[in-house]
Design a protein around this motif. Structure first.
Motif, PDB file in Angstrom:
ATOM      1  N   TYR A 209       0.808  -1.219   0.000  1.00 55.92           N
ATOM      2  CA  TYR A 209       0.000   0.000   0.000  1.00 55.92           C
ATOM      3  C   TYR A 209       0.845   1.274   0.000  1.00 55.92           C
ATOM      4  N   ASP A 210       0.131   2.376  -0.194  1.00 62.42           N
ATOM      5  CA  ASP A 210       0.734   3.720  -0.153  1.00 62.42           C
ATOM      6  C   ASP A 210       1.845   3.865  -1.192  1.00 62.42           C
ATOM      7  N   GLY A 211       1.661   3.217  -2.331  1.00 61.93           N
ATOM      8  CA  GLY A 211       2.644   3.324  -3.402  1.00 61.93           C
ATOM      9  C   GLY A 211       3.889   2.487  -3.214  1.00 61.93           C
ATOM     10  N   ARG A 212       3.897   1.605  -2.211  1.00 53.62           N
ATOM     11  CA  ARG A 212       5.077   0.770  -1.980  1.00 53.62           C
ATOM     12  C   ARG A 212       5.276  -0.204  -3.137  1.00 53.62           C
ATOM     13  N   GLU A 213       6.518  -0.572  -3.361  1.00 51.20           N
ATOM     14  CA  GLU A 213       6.885  -1.442  -4.474  1.00 51.20           C
ATOM     15  C   GLU A 213       6.604  -2.898  -4.137  1.00 51.20           C
ATOM     16  N   MET A 214       6.063  -3.636  -5.113  1.00 49.88           N
ATOM     17  CA  MET A 214       5.930  -5.077  -4.971  1.00 49.88           C
ATOM     18  C   MET A 214       7.256  -5.723  -5.356  1.00 49.88           C
ATOM     19  N   THR A 215       7.770  -6.578  -4.497  1.00 54.54           N
ATOM     20  CA  THR A 215       9.105  -7.137  -4.707  1.00 54.54           C
ATOM     21  C   THR A 215       9.105  -8.641  -4.473  1.00 54.54           C
ATOM     22  N   SER A 216      10.239  -9.264  -4.740  1.00 54.26           N
ATOM     23  CA  SER A 216      10.448 -10.677  -4.428  1.00 54.26           C
ATOM     24  C   SER A 216      11.920 -10.903  -4.124  1.00 54.26           C
ATOM     25  N   PHE A 217      12.183 -11.775  -3.168  1.00 52.37           N
ATOM     26  CA  PHE A 217      13.569 -12.153  -2.888  1.00 52.37           C
ATOM     27  C   PHE A 217      14.181 -12.894  -4.078  1.00 52.37           C
ATOM     28  N   GLY A 218      13.336 -13.395  -4.961  1.00 55.03           N
ATOM     29  CA  GLY A 218      13.829 -14.063  -6.155  1.00 55.03           C
ATOM     30  C   GLY A 218      14.478 -13.126  -7.145  1.00 55.03           C
ATOM     31  N   GLN A 219      14.381 -11.828  -6.901  1.00 53.26           N
ATOM     32  CA  GLN A 219      15.001 -10.842  -7.787  1.00 53.26           C
ATOM     33  C   GLN A 219      16.475 -10.616  -7.479  1.00 53.26           C
ATOM     34  N   TYR A 220      16.976 -11.171  -6.381  1.00 56.15           N
ATOM     35  CA  TYR A 220      18.364 -10.948  -5.971  1.00 56.15           C
ATOM     36  C   TYR A 220      19.224 -12.107  -6.474  1.00 56.15           C
ATOM     37  N   GLU A 221      19.907 -11.892  -7.576  1.00 57.61           N
ATOM     38  CA  GLU A 221      20.642 -12.965  -8.234  1.00 57.61           C
ATOM     39  C   GLU A 221      21.810 -13.483  -7.402  1.00 57.61           C
ATOM     40  N   ASP A 222      22.386 -12.645  -6.548  1.00 54.61           N
ATOM     41  CA  ASP A 222      23.548 -13.090  -5.775  1.00 54.61           C
ATOM     42  C   ASP A 222      23.174 -14.078  -4.675  1.00 54.61           C
ATOM     43  N   VAL A 223      21.859 -14.258  -4.404  1.00 56.09           N
ATOM     44  CA  VAL A 223      21.430 -15.253  -3.410  1.00 56.09           C
ATOM     45  C   VAL A 223      20.474 -16.264  -4.035  1.00 56.09           C
ATOM     46  N   ALA A 224      20.484 -16.357  -5.360  1.00 56.02           N
ATOM     47  CA  ALA A 224      19.533 -17.226  -6.058  1.00 56.02           C
ATOM     48  C   ALA A 224      19.642 -18.685  -5.629  1.00 56.02           C
ATOM     49  N   ASP A 225      20.832 -19.118  -5.230  1.00 48.94           N
ATOM     50  CA  ASP A 225      21.024 -20.517  -4.846  1.00 48.94           C
ATOM     51  C   ASP A 225      20.537 -20.823  -3.441  1.00 48.94           C
ATOM     52  N   ARG A 226      20.172 -19.785  -2.660  1.00 45.25           N
ATOM     53  CA  ARG A 226      19.736 -20.017  -1.291  1.00 45.25           C
ATOM     54  C   ARG A 226      18.327 -19.486  -1.013  1.00 45.25           C
ATOM     55  N   VAL A 227      17.673 -18.897  -2.012  1.00 44.93           N
ATOM     56  CA  VAL A 227      16.328 -18.350  -1.837  1.00 44.93           C
ATOM     57  C   VAL A 227      15.272 -19.355  -2.278  1.00 44.93           C
ATOM     58  N   ILE A 228      14.285 -19.562  -1.411  1.00 48.55           N
ATOM     59  CA  ILE A 228      13.121 -20.392  -1.730  1.00 48.55           C
ATOM     60  C   ILE A 228      11.889 -19.514  -1.572  1.00 48.55           C
ATOM     61  N   VAL A 229      11.170 -19.297  -2.669  1.00 55.11           N
ATOM     62  CA  VAL A 229       9.989 -18.439  -2.649  1.00 55.11           C
ATOM     63  C   VAL A 229       8.730 -19.306  -2.552  1.00 55.11           C
ATOM     64  N   ILE A 230       7.825 -18.908  -1.666  1.00 51.43           N
ATOM     65  CA  ILE A 230       6.524 -19.562  -1.530  1.00 51.43           C
ATOM     66  C   ILE A 230       5.461 -18.651  -2.134  1.00 51.43           C
ATOM     67  N   ASP A 231       4.616 -19.223  -2.980  1.00 54.55           N
ATOM     68  CA  ASP A 231       3.542 -18.449  -3.592  1.00 54.55           C
ATOM     69  C   ASP A 231       2.244 -19.238  -3.472  1.00 54.55           C
ATOM     70  N   SER A 232       1.108 -18.559  -3.700  1.00 53.23           N
ATOM     71  CA  SER A 232      -0.192 -19.205  -3.522  1.00 53.23           C
ATOM     72  C   SER A 232      -1.280 -18.385  -4.205  1.00 53.23           C
ATOM     73  N   VAL A 233      -2.361 -19.057  -4.602  1.00 56.95           N
ATOM     74  CA  VAL A 233      -3.526 -18.348  -5.168  1.00 56.95           C
ATOM     75  C   VAL A 233      -4.501 -17.915  -4.090  1.00 56.95           C
ATOM     76  N   SER A 234      -4.300 -18.349  -2.855  1.00 60.06           N
ATOM     77  CA  SER A 234      -5.307 -18.180  -1.804  1.00 60.06           C
ATOM     78  C   SER A 234      -5.702 -16.728  -1.570  1.00 60.06           C
ATOM     79  N   LYS A 235      -4.749 -15.881  -1.249  1.00 57.39           N
ATOM     80  CA  LYS A 235      -5.045 -14.495  -0.885  1.00 57.39           C
ATOM     81  C   LYS A 235      -5.142 -13.605  -2.114  1.00 57.39           C
TER      82      LYS A 235
END
Length: 399
Positions: A209-235
Motif C-alpha cells: 500500500y501507499d505506493g510501496r513497491e511489490m518485490t520478491s527475494f527471487g530478484q536478488y541474483e547473488d542469493v539465487a542458490d539459497r532463496v526459496i519463494v513460496i507463492d499461492s492463489v489463496s489471498k
C-alpha cells in the motif's frame, strides 16, 4: 498407547481454536463479526470456475508430481513481470502454501536445526517447524516500532551454529510489516555471511500500500542458490479453498530432493490446477481495484482502532492484518468475554489473540491480530464492538 512427543508439544491454532464457541453463539442468533481469520470476502474471479467447467478429459487422472506444465508455465510468466527468469524445473506446484512450507522444512531441517523467524509470526510456522523437528529462534519485534526486524544487530543476536535458515513473510502476517529494498538487502547479506537459506513466503505480494513497491527475494541474483519463494492463489485471487501454491527455487539440488516428498504425495488436485492456471493468466490490472479496496479497509480499520483508548498500533504497509496492543492484561480472556457475555444490539466481534504468534514466553498476552477482510462498514462496526466490549470488560472488574 502413546502419541508422539512431537504432536503433543504442538499448540492449537489461536486463529481457529475459539471457532466452536463462536459457532454456539451464532446458533443462538447473535451476529459475530469474524475478524480472526484471513478469509477474503472479495469474489473469486469467474475464470477459475469457467476453466474447471471447460475441463473435458474423460478420465480424471493423476497429474505429474511437479504439477501441470500449463500451470508451471503460467507461474513462470507471472514471475517474468518481476524480471525473474524461471524454468519448469524451478517451479513445484503444491497443495497450498501450507504444503509448500511443510515440504521445505522437511527437506532442509535436521532435528534441532534452528529457523530465525520474526515474532509475532504466522502461527502455523511453529507447527510446520516442529513437525520437521526444528526449533524457532525468534527475533522479537514491537508494535511501537511497526514490527521492524531487518536490523543486522538483532539478527546477529539470535544466530547460532545450529541456525539453518531465516524465514520471511513479506508483506507480513500477522503484522502487515513490509520490507523495503534496503531491508531485503540486509537479510540477503546476513544470509550470505552465515550461509543460511532464505525462505521467502510472499503470498501477500500484491497487497503493498501507499505506493510501496511489490518485490520478491527471487530478484536478488547473488542469493539465487539459497532463496526459496513460496507463492499461492489463496489471498491474491481470493481462492483459499482451491489449495494451490508453489515452491519456486533455482537451487537444482534442493528441488530434486524436495521432489522425493512430492512424489510420495503423488500430485496436487488436477481440477484446482486447471482453475489456478486461469487465475495466473489474469491481466495484472485485476489487482489494482483489489489493492485499492484493501487499502481502504486498512485505513478505516486503523482509524477505528485509534479511537479506542489505550490501543497501541502502527499503520501496516501491506497484507491485510493489523496487530496491536490492548489496554487489558489478557486478549484471550477478553475474547472469551466478548463471545460469551458481551452483546451490543445482539452483535459481538471475534479476533485472534496474539500470544500464540510468539515463541518467547509471556509475550503477546495483551495483543490481538485483526484481519481486515470484511467490507469497510463491517470492519468499522466490528472494531466499534471491540471498543465497547473493552469498556464492558473493565466495568465488570476485569483488568
Amino acid at each position: 498407547m502413546r502419541l508422539s512427543d512431537r504432536v503433543q508439544a504442538m499448540q492449537n491454532s489461536p486463529i481457529r481454536k475459539f471457532n466452536p464457541i463462536a459457532a454456539e453463539v451464532k446458533a443462538q442468533g447473535t451476529k459475530v463479526y469474524h475478524l480472526n481469520i484471513g478469509q477474503p470476502d472479495i469474489e473469486t474471479p469467474s475464470v477459475f470456475m469457467e476453466a474447471i467447467k471447460g475441463f473435458d478429459q474423460k478420465v480424471l487422472a493423476y497429474a505429474e508430481s511437479p504439477g501441470l506444465p500449463m500451470l508451471q508455465d503460467a507461474i513462470i510468466k507471472y514471475f517474468k513481470t518481476f524480471n525473474m527468469d524461471l524454468e519448469r524445473k524451478d517451479v513445484l506446484i503444491t497443495s497450498g502454501g501450507s504444503e509448500a512450507l511443510t515440504l521445505v522444512f522437511l527437506s532442509l531441517l535436521n532435528p534441532g536445526d534452528e529457523v530465525i523467524v520474526a515474532e509475532p509470526y504466522y502461527t502455523n510456522y511453529l507447527t510446520f517447524i516442529q513437525a520437521a523437528d526444528g526449533v524457532i529462534k525468534p527475533v522479537t519485534t514491537y508494535a511501537e516500532e511497526g514490527f521492524k526486524y531487518a536490523i543486522k544487530e538483532r539478527l546477529e543476536k539470535v544466530v547460532t551454529e545450529k541456525t539453518k535458515m531465516i524465514s520471511i513473510v513479506n508483506p507480513g502476517n500477522p503484522t502487515g510489516c513490509i520490507l523495503s529494498r534496503e531491508d531485503m538487502r540486509v537479510i540477503c547479506d546476513f544470509a550470505k555471511e552465515h550461509d543460511l537459506w532464505i525462505l521467502a513466503d510472499e503470498v501477500y505480494r500484491e497487497f503493498a500500500y501507499d505506493g510501496r513497491e511489490m518485490t520478491s527475494f527471487g530478484q536478488y541474483e547473488d542469493v539465487a542458490d539459497r532463496v526459496i519463494v513460496i507463492d499461492s492463489v489463496s489471498k491474491r485471487f481470493s481462492a483459499c479453498g482451491a489449495r494451490i501454491g508453489c515452491i519456486v527455487c533455482k537451487n537444482d539440488e534442493f528441488m530434486s530432493q524436495v521432489m522425493k516428498i512430492a512424489m510420495g504425495r503423488l500430485c496436487c488436485p488436477t481440477l484446482e490446477m486447471v482453475g489456478a492456471t486461469a487465475l495466473y493468466g489474469l491481466d495484472p490490472s485485476f489487482f489494482d481495484e483489489v489493492r485499492k479496496e484493501y487499502e481502504h479497509r486498512r485505513d478505516v480499520s486503523y482509524e477505528a482502532l485509534k479511537k479506542i483508548p489505550g490501543i497501541v498500533c502502527e499503520k501496516p504497509g501491506g497484507a491485510f492484518y493489523i496487530t496491536c496492543k490492548l489496554p487489558v492484561e489478557s486478549a484471550e480472556d477478553l475474547l472469551v468475554f466478548l463471545l460469551k457475555e458481551f452483546r451490543d444490539n445482539n452483535e459481538t466481534v471475534m479476533y485472534a489473540p496474539a500470544e500464540g504468534f510468539y515463541a518467547t514466553p509471556g509475550l503477546g498476552k495483551d495483543e490481538l491480530r485483526i484481519a481486515y477482510i470484511l467490507k469497510a462498514e463491517d470492519m468499522a462496526r466490528g472494531i466499534e464492538l471491540l471498543g465497547k466490549g473493552i469498556e464492558a470488560y473493565k466495568a465488570a472488574g476485569h483488568k
